[in-house]
Design an enzyme around this catalytic site. Structure first.
Site, PDB file in Angstrom:
ATOM      1  CG  HIS A  55       4.670  41.180   3.901  1.00  0.00           C
ATOM      2  ND1 HIS A  55       5.676  42.105   4.091  1.00  0.00           N
ATOM      3  CD2 HIS A  55       3.514  41.774   4.304  1.00  0.00           C
ATOM      4  CE1 HIS A  55       5.145  43.220   4.578  1.00  0.00           C
ATOM      5  NE2 HIS A  55       3.843  43.050   4.714  1.00  0.00           N
ATOM      6  CE  LYS A  78      20.734  46.795   2.672  1.00  0.00           C
ATOM      7  NZ  LYS A  78      20.681  48.244   2.855  1.00  0.00           N
ATOM      8  CD  GLU A  92       6.503  35.393   9.228  1.00  0.00           C
ATOM      9  OE1 GLU A  92       7.597  35.318   8.644  1.00  0.00           O
ATOM     10  OE2 GLU A  92       6.202  36.365   9.956  1.00  0.00           O
ATOM     11  CB  SER A 116      12.896  32.389  13.384  1.00  0.00           C
ATOM     12  OG  SER A 116      11.911  33.214  12.806  1.00  0.00           O
ATOM     13  CG  ASN A 117      10.327  32.695   8.330  1.00  0.00           C
ATOM     14  OD1 ASN A 117       9.337  31.978   8.177  1.00  0.00           O
ATOM     15  ND2 ASN A 117      10.254  33.907   8.877  1.00  0.00           N
ATOM     16  CB  ILE A 139      15.817  41.057  -5.307  1.00  0.00           C
ATOM     17  CG1 ILE A 139      15.598  40.279  -3.993  1.00  0.00           C
ATOM     18  CG2 ILE A 139      16.552  40.200  -6.332  1.00  0.00           C
ATOM     19  CD1 ILE A 139      16.858  39.769  -3.344  1.00  0.00           C
ATOM     20  CG  ASP A 149       6.399  43.870   0.960  1.00  0.00           C
ATOM     21  OD1 ASP A 149       7.203  42.928   1.035  1.00  0.00           O
ATOM     22  OD2 ASP A 149       6.406  44.822   1.766  1.00  0.00           O
TER      23      ASP A 149
HETATM   24  C1  GRF Z   1       9.525  37.600   9.163  1.00  0.00           C
HETATM   25  O1  GRF Z   1       8.478  38.149   9.906  1.00  0.00           O
HETATM   26  C2  GRF Z   1       9.225  37.669   7.686  1.00  0.00           C
HETATM   27  O2  GRF Z   1       7.859  37.608   7.389  1.00  0.00           O
HETATM   28  C3  GRF Z   1       9.743  39.028   7.303  1.00  0.00           C
HETATM   29  O3  GRF Z   1      10.890  39.197   8.090  1.00  0.00           O
HETATM   30  C4  GRF Z   1      10.784  38.432   9.287  1.00  0.00           C
HETATM   31  C5  GRF Z   1      12.011  37.578   9.357  1.00  0.00           C
HETATM   32  O4  GRF Z   1      12.101  36.866  10.549  1.00  0.00           O
HETATM   33  N1  GRF Z   1       9.967  39.137   5.889  1.00  0.00           N
HETATM   34  P1  GRF Z   1      13.216  35.761  10.727  1.00  0.00           P
HETATM   35  O5  GRF Z   1      14.568  36.446  10.480  1.00  0.00           O
HETATM   36  O6  GRF Z   1      12.973  34.677   9.719  1.00  0.00           O
HETATM   37  O7  GRF Z   1      13.100  35.282  12.120  1.00  0.00           O
END
Ligand code: GRF
Length: 208
Positions: free
Chosen positions: A111, A93, A181, A15-16, A95, A152
């Site tokens: 995050h 994973k 996000e 979704s991001n 990097i 992180d």
């Molecule tokens: C998000 O909550 C992001 O912060 C974390 O993994 C999740 C990924 O969500 N690193 P999506 O696959 O982008 O929906």
């Protein structure tokens, strides 16, 4: 100015990744996604890439006899596609250090909590939000940071808070955090497109 040449790494629903593509489409992010890389052949993000005509590559350690060959391939795929900034978007994973060295201060992660709290190995997905609720935090939020060799951990580029409500579950909190996000990641990437982000030792300065 030349658009930012992005590589997005995603292991899951993506979704991001979608939010980044939407921001590009709507003219809020001056960038092009040159490559979507996933370790997982079933990732929803691969479908999104396909629909958007974005080159997608599935790459994971299991596909190679040795770790070095895997790493070399990752670096050469990134270079072949002309990627100059990598956005991890739910990439599960670590990097490899060799890739980080090849792209210094060019790999970002998002995050779903306020680092340095609630991060590190095993802090992903609902685990993060459950830990925040369990602790009794009154706020949570989102962190966008550079990737270094620890989970992180790299320098923080941006953070935004969200309230934690008394009746929150991991699911409701995750949804509130995810909404932010989707706003913050494209915004931060646009700062890079405008060349406004500078690193001074462990601190990140964003020019106004
Ligand atoms: C998000 O909550 C992001 O912060 C974390 O993994 C999740 C990924 O969500 N690193 P999506 O696959 O982008 O929906």
């Amino acid at each position: 100015m030349k658009p930012l040449q992005l590589g997005v790494f995603a292991s899951g629903r993506g979704s991001n990744f979608e939010a980044i593509l939407k921001a590009i489409d709507e003219g809020q992010l001056h960038a092009g996604v040159k490559l979507l890389l996933s370790n997982n052949a079933d990732a929803g993000a691969l479908e999104t890439a396909k629909k958007g005509g974005i080159p997608a590559v599935v790459l994971n350690r299991k596909m190679f006899d040795c770790r070095n060959a895997f790493i070399r391939q990752m670096i050469s795929v990134l270079k072949f596609h002309g990627v100059d900034l990598i956005a991890l978007a739910g990439y599960m994973k670590k990097i490899p250090a060799e890739v980080i060295r090849e792209f210094p201060n060019k790999i970002l992660n998002i995050h779903p909590a306020l680092l340095p709290a609630f991060g590190g190995r095993g802090s992903y997905g609902y685990h993060v939000h459950e830990a925040v609720l369990e602790y009794g935090c009154k706020v949570s939020g989102v962190t966008v940071h550079f990737v270094d060799e620890l989970y992180d951990h790299g320098p923080i580029i941006a953070q935004r808070t969200v309230p934690v409500e008394d009746d929150d579950t991991a699911k409701t909190l995750a949804a509130r955090v995810l909404k932010i996000e989707h706003q913050i990641y494209p915004e931060v990437l646009q700062w890079f497109a405008e060349d406004r982000v500078h690193v001074k030792s462990s601190k990140v300065i964003v020019n106004k």
